[in-house]
Design an enzyme around this catalytic site. Sequence first.
Site, PDB file in Angstrom:
ATOM      1  N   MET A  30     -35.610  25.243 -46.342  1.00 38.08           N
ATOM      2  CA  MET A  30     -36.975  25.228 -46.763  1.00 38.08           C
ATOM      3  C   MET A  30     -36.849  25.163 -48.426  1.00 38.08           C
ATOM      4  O   MET A  30     -38.143  25.497 -48.821  1.00 38.08           O
ATOM      5  CB  MET A  30     -37.714  26.326 -46.129  1.00 38.08           C
ATOM      6  CG  MET A  30     -38.017  26.085 -44.803  1.00 38.08           C
ATOM      7  SD  MET A  30     -39.474  26.934 -44.124  1.00 38.08           S
ATOM      8  CE  MET A  30     -39.499  28.498 -44.735  1.00 38.08           C
ATOM      9  N   GLY A  31     -35.465  25.056 -48.895  1.00 37.04           N
ATOM     10  CA  GLY A  31     -35.636  25.072 -50.433  1.00 37.04           C
ATOM     11  C   GLY A  31     -35.676  26.282 -50.814  1.00 37.04           C
ATOM     12  O   GLY A  31     -35.497  27.241 -50.140  1.00 37.04           O
ATOM     13  N   HIS A  34     -30.889  29.819 -52.766  1.00 36.43           N
ATOM     14  CA  HIS A  34     -30.229  30.902 -53.328  1.00 36.43           C
ATOM     15  C   HIS A  34     -28.839  31.093 -52.949  1.00 36.43           C
ATOM     16  O   HIS A  34     -28.113  30.190 -52.355  1.00 36.43           O
ATOM     17  CB  HIS A  34     -31.057  32.321 -53.051  1.00 36.43           C
ATOM     18  CG  HIS A  34     -31.326  32.541 -51.534  1.00 36.43           C
ATOM     19  ND1 HIS A  34     -30.324  32.507 -50.720  1.00 36.43           N
ATOM     20  CD2 HIS A  34     -32.296  32.447 -50.855  1.00 36.43           C
ATOM     21  CE1 HIS A  34     -30.566  32.705 -49.401  1.00 36.43           C
ATOM     22  NE2 HIS A  34     -32.024  32.824 -49.622  1.00 36.43           N
ATOM     23  N   HIS A  37     -27.912  30.266 -49.122  1.00 31.53           N
ATOM     24  CA  HIS A  37     -27.830  28.730 -48.825  1.00 31.53           C
ATOM     25  C   HIS A  37     -26.530  28.203 -49.630  1.00 31.53           C
ATOM     26  O   HIS A  37     -26.101  27.243 -48.949  1.00 31.53           O
ATOM     27  CB  HIS A  37     -29.255  27.974 -49.554  1.00 31.53           C
ATOM     28  CG  HIS A  37     -30.473  28.460 -48.974  1.00 31.53           C
ATOM     29  ND1 HIS A  37     -31.212  29.271 -49.775  1.00 31.53           N
ATOM     30  CD2 HIS A  37     -31.058  28.405 -47.915  1.00 31.53           C
ATOM     31  CE1 HIS A  37     -32.515  29.580 -49.201  1.00 31.53           C
ATOM     32  NE2 HIS A  37     -32.355  29.022 -48.078  1.00 31.53           N
ATOM     33  N   LYS A 149     -28.792  35.898 -41.786  1.00 32.81           N
ATOM     34  CA  LYS A 149     -29.851  36.622 -41.933  1.00 32.81           C
ATOM     35  C   LYS A 149     -31.063  36.517 -40.800  1.00 32.81           C
ATOM     36  O   LYS A 149     -31.815  37.423 -40.535  1.00 32.81           O
ATOM     37  CB  LYS A 149     -30.307  36.331 -43.276  1.00 32.81           C
ATOM     38  CG  LYS A 149     -30.784  37.531 -43.690  1.00 32.81           C
ATOM     39  CD  LYS A 149     -32.063  37.224 -44.954  1.00 32.81           C
ATOM     40  CE  LYS A 149     -33.337  36.594 -44.467  1.00 32.81           C
ATOM     41  NZ  LYS A 149     -34.138  36.194 -45.546  1.00 32.81           N
ATOM     42  N   SER A 186     -35.631  33.759 -49.808  1.00 30.07           N
ATOM     43  CA  SER A 186     -36.391  33.120 -50.941  1.00 30.07           C
ATOM     44  C   SER A 186     -37.539  34.090 -51.296  1.00 30.07           C
ATOM     45  O   SER A 186     -38.184  33.796 -52.292  1.00 30.07           O
ATOM     46  CB  SER A 186     -36.836  31.819 -50.552  1.00 30.07           C
ATOM     47  OG  SER A 186     -35.498  31.132 -50.129  1.00 30.07           O
ATOM     48  N   ARG A 187     -37.823  34.770 -50.362  1.00 31.31           N
ATOM     49  CA  ARG A 187     -39.170  35.800 -50.336  1.00 31.31           C
ATOM     50  C   ARG A 187     -38.726  36.916 -51.195  1.00 31.31           C
ATOM     51  O   ARG A 187     -39.761  37.634 -51.744  1.00 31.31           O
ATOM     52  CB  ARG A 187     -39.586  36.230 -48.866  1.00 31.31           C
ATOM     53  CG  ARG A 187     -40.039  34.960 -48.288  1.00 31.31           C
ATOM     54  CD  ARG A 187     -40.708  35.591 -46.842  1.00 31.31           C
ATOM     55  NE  ARG A 187     -41.542  34.457 -46.084  1.00 31.31           N
ATOM     56  CZ  ARG A 187     -41.187  33.807 -45.405  1.00 31.31           C
ATOM     57  NH1 ARG A 187     -39.834  34.135 -44.768  1.00 31.31           N
ATOM     58  NH2 ARG A 187     -41.832  32.936 -44.757  1.00 31.31           N
TER      59      ARG A 187
END
Lengths: 279, 279
Positions: A30-31, A34, A37, A149, A186-187
Amino acid sequence: MIIIRTPREMREWALAQRQTGKTIGCVPTMGALHEGHASLMREAVAKNDVGVASLFVNPKQFAPHEDFGKYPRMFEADCAMAEQIGITAVYAPDVETMYPDGYQTYVTVEEVSQGLCGAARPHHCRGVTTVVTKLFNAMVPHRAYFGQKDAQQCAVIKRMARDLDMGIEIVEMPIVREADGLAMSSRNAYLSPEERQRALCLSRSLFRARDIMELGERNARKIIHAVREGMADVDIDYVELADADSLKPVEHVQGTIVLAAAAFLGKTRLIDNIKFEAK
Amino acid sequence: MIIIRTPREMREWALAQRQTGKTIGCVPTMGALHEGHASLMREAVAKNDVGVASLFVNPKQFAPHEDFGKYPRMFEADCAMAEQIGITAVYAPDVETMYPDGYQTYVTVEEVSQGLCGAARPHHCRGVTTVVTKLFNAMVPHRAYFGQKDAQQCAVIKRMARDLDMGIEIVEMPIVREADGLAMSSRNAYLSPEERQRALCLSRSLFRARDIMELGERNARKIIHAVREGMADVDIDYVELADADSLKPVEHVQGTIVLAAAAFLGKTRLIDNIKFEAK
């Protein structure tokens, strides 16, 4: 590196690669890329002739109250990272292309979807399996790379690929962590400095649980209790100990299990897990 | 002609054909082949470099009270017909290969599945879309051929292929009929001579309805009433007039519509339909 925007062009490109005998490794994302990825993309590039990454924030896997609108989007930086790693093509369709008016087809994995996050996020899994099916049909990969994860996502997609005869090898890669143990996400960008500090209790509690399993503890209730004790400072969504393939909760640790936790830090929901193989 | 039994071998064979630049036309069937299937296979062979037919009686599209157990099976005769037409490979997996223990993944097309037979056979459509997805993943076709006789199946599979970015052209072929008008069906073999005679009222009523539409009638209620009147001798399941793509019932005939009927002759359920384009 080329950027492709439609499923038709993506599929034509992928089939042309296959036509010349090349293997394709894909990394659906989802872009907001980090190091987690990056580890998937490096593996896709290393083990296949061409690596393809998708960048698509999928509305179907967010509930209305969730963070679809504010999910971090950083297309230029994501493309720069992908290119630097050696990705050959980025697939970045827009929402209207993926879900035009009248869209109505869904892929569901019934039982595995009920585990872990399934209870708290009933539509999440269906959104993931549906979009991954679409991405696979466009990228036509030989292998696809996912991070451990999201343990449920890995289990569900392995089951789906097998059940639907997709002929794609699903590769699960280890969690990449910050130096202090926090699982990359990402969060994490949503966290205040204070929340960032408190968030450490997820990984620390899970590591402590691994220690006690290595010392011989096999009682799931006791192990979960230890994890929950370590997470007293956060708002726990769940702590579960389940069979790693079926995601069915187990009472006694045997075979390969996943010990997974989800918690809220303010409005930010984080997940983490460890896998353990009982000898 | 070769016979292939597993999805892995089927996919490897299909990908090898594609590798050499060949196009693949596929015809998914449940066997018990008749002239309707023959017309699909002939088209697949004519319009592609290789034609592949699948023979698989799919338990997931039968309800427990339906005729899965007694559905006609005639593998040798089916293979002989396929070979005679020029089919290159028959894909005939067994039930345990298609749905091993733990199987749990389904493809659903939400709205189109509710039309026509959807009400009477709630699990039927999900069974069809799921098995066709599996067959497509194994046969990796460029084009797939379906008969208009199952109008709902055609509409649902077109929607599914588009929604899931399958990149497969779905070709709908006209209904093939006996000399007296009865739509060809593997289930016609169940009919007693008396039932066979009474079954003619389906096609006759639909043809009469086409005549009155050609004369200008556009009121769906009146057209349906005329069809039902013509089917007084059979146990009607439904008569519906719907948009040909969405299968939503319409009150007024416009664009392309499908007028479809289902009825029981004894325990045998037959379906038939006509399409009509209002100028």
